[in-house]
Design an enzyme around this catalytic site. Structure first.
Site, PDB file in Angstrom:
ATOM      1  N   CYS A  94      16.573  52.509  39.078  1.00 28.83           N
ATOM      2  CA  CYS A  94      16.406  52.462  40.537  1.00 28.83           C
ATOM      3  C   CYS A  94      17.636  51.867  41.241  1.00 28.83           C
ATOM      4  O   CYS A  94      18.645  52.544  41.356  1.00 28.83           O
ATOM      5  CB  CYS A  94      15.121  51.735  40.887  1.00 28.83           C
ATOM      6  SG  CYS A  94      14.489  52.204  42.482  1.00 28.83           S
ATOM      7  N   HIS A 194      10.082  52.701  36.964  1.00 31.40           N
ATOM      8  CA  HIS A 194       9.765  51.353  36.495  1.00 31.40           C
ATOM      9  C   HIS A 194       8.543  51.467  35.580  1.00 31.40           C
ATOM     10  O   HIS A 194       7.959  52.542  35.435  1.00 31.40           O
ATOM     11  CB  HIS A 194       9.393  50.453  37.687  1.00 31.40           C
ATOM     12  CG  HIS A 194      10.459  50.337  38.720  1.00 31.40           C
ATOM     13  ND1 HIS A 194      11.649  49.678  38.526  1.00 31.40           N
ATOM     14  CD2 HIS A 194      10.509  50.831  39.993  1.00 31.40           C
ATOM     15  CE1 HIS A 194      12.379  49.733  39.623  1.00 31.40           C
ATOM     16  NE2 HIS A 194      11.724  50.432  40.533  1.00 31.40           N
TER      17      HIS A 194
HETATM   18  N1  GLN Z   1      16.433  49.029  47.272  1.00 36.27           N
HETATM   19  C1  GLN Z   1      16.502  50.358  46.658  1.00 36.27           C
HETATM   20  C2  GLN Z   1      15.592  51.351  47.399  1.00 36.27           C
HETATM   21  O1  GLN Z   1      14.712  50.962  48.108  1.00 36.27           O
HETATM   22  C3  GLN Z   1      16.074  50.270  45.203  1.00 36.27           C
HETATM   23  C4  GLN Z   1      14.619  49.874  45.048  1.00 36.27           C
HETATM   24  C5  GLN Z   1      14.278  49.569  43.590  1.00 36.27           C
HETATM   25  O2  GLN Z   1      15.104  49.126  42.810  1.00 36.27           O
HETATM   26  N2  GLN Z   1      12.961  49.773  43.212  1.00 36.27           N
HETATM   27  O3  GLN Z   1      15.763  52.570  47.219  1.00 36.27           O
END
Ligand code: GLN
Length: 281
Positions: A94, A194
């Site tokens: 992510c 995740h």
């Molecule tokens: N902040 C980034 C987004 O919102 C990554 C989010 C995350 O790592 N789950 O796309």
């Protein structure tokens, strides 16, 4: 006879990129090596610490925008880019995936410079992608069990440049935002999943270990892991079917022209039905 050296694994900035529990990916890799009698050495690098050079696997997790920008800044001046150039294996989840790109724009419209390790860019979408996601890894990724499950929670949508391919095709959920999910390029694997993704998808964990060591790893029989996978995939499939049945039930016959089937609502996206892996995997 020399003793086999330990596989060196680095968890990068879990204090900044640890919001979604991705540090569990490090635990999975260490335990899957030790269960086979191999040695593993895990180094956790928090902000202010030096990133070790020349390790075998580097792990990046997910985090909020501000933390992501700070992690990108710290990594840019570290030994990490050179380690990637040197062929180290990378799993970036992510925010970690977004950091590897050339540029990202966060949900407030702020530009966040990436490491430029991969030709990809990320921009914010109107709504956050949150929920269970199921994908099918591309054949060239070489996973014994290509169905990947996880959960996603991101505003960003990622566009891959030419010459790099997604990790998978989306079956249920959002992923990159264009039907693809994640990225694979050389020894780098990026994903929006995740879960932790390696706890949910042992075949991907072993693929990363083989990429880093060259070893042909013996199968591990872990019934609990197999049951977790069956459960999450079945739940995603039933939820898709549930949405179809609700949509069909809510469409009165009088709205249907003669001969028209009751409309079917595809799950979040119109992907084919998710198949279950055989028992025992
Ligand atoms: N902040 C980034 C987004 O919102 C990554 C989010 C995350 O790592 N789950 O796309």
């Amino acid at each position: 006879m020399g003793t086999e050296s330990a596989v060196r694994i680095v968890l990068l900035f879990p204090d900044l990129l640890g919001t979604y529990g991705d540090r569990g990916n490090a635990t999975v890799l260490v335990e899957r090596l030790r269960a086979r009698g191999h040695r593993a050495e895990l180094t956790e690098v928090v902000a202010g610490m030096k990133v070790p050079a020349g390790c075998d696997i580097y792990l990046l997790g997910g985090g909020e925008d501000i933390a992501q920008a700070e992690a990108s800044r710290l990594l840019a001046g570290s030994a990490f880019p050179a380690a990637v150039d040197g062929g180290a294996v990378v799993l970036a989840v992510c925010a970690g995936l977004q950091i590897l790109g050339t540029a990202a724009v966060d949900e407030e419209g702020r530009a966040v410079s990436g490491l430029g390790v991969l030709d990809l860019t990320t921009t914010p979408a109107p709504r956050r992608a949150i929920g269970e996601i199921v994908t099918q890894a591309l054949p060239e990724v070489g996973l014994a069990d290509p169905v990947l499950t996880g959960f996603e929670n991101h505003q960003g949508r990622t566009r891959l440049g030419t010459g790099i391919s997604p990790l998978a095709r989306v079956k249920r959920g959002t992923g990159n935002g264009d039907g693809g999910e994640g990225v694979v390029h050389g020894n780098i694997v990026g994903t929006y999943l995740h879960g932790p993704v390696l706890a949910r998808n042992p075949a991907l964990a072993d693929r990363l270990l083989t990429m880093a060591t060259g070893w042909n790893l013996s199968p591990l029989s872990l019934p609990d892991v197999a049951e977790l996978r069956r459960g999450t995939i079945a739940a995603a499939r039933n939820r898709s079917g549930f949405r179809r049945r609700v949509a069909s039930a809510l469409t009165p016959r009088r709205w249907l022209s003669p001969g028209m089937d009751r409309p079917d609502v595809a799950p979040d996206d119109d992907h084919d039905v998710i198949s279950l892996p055989p028992r025992g995997r």
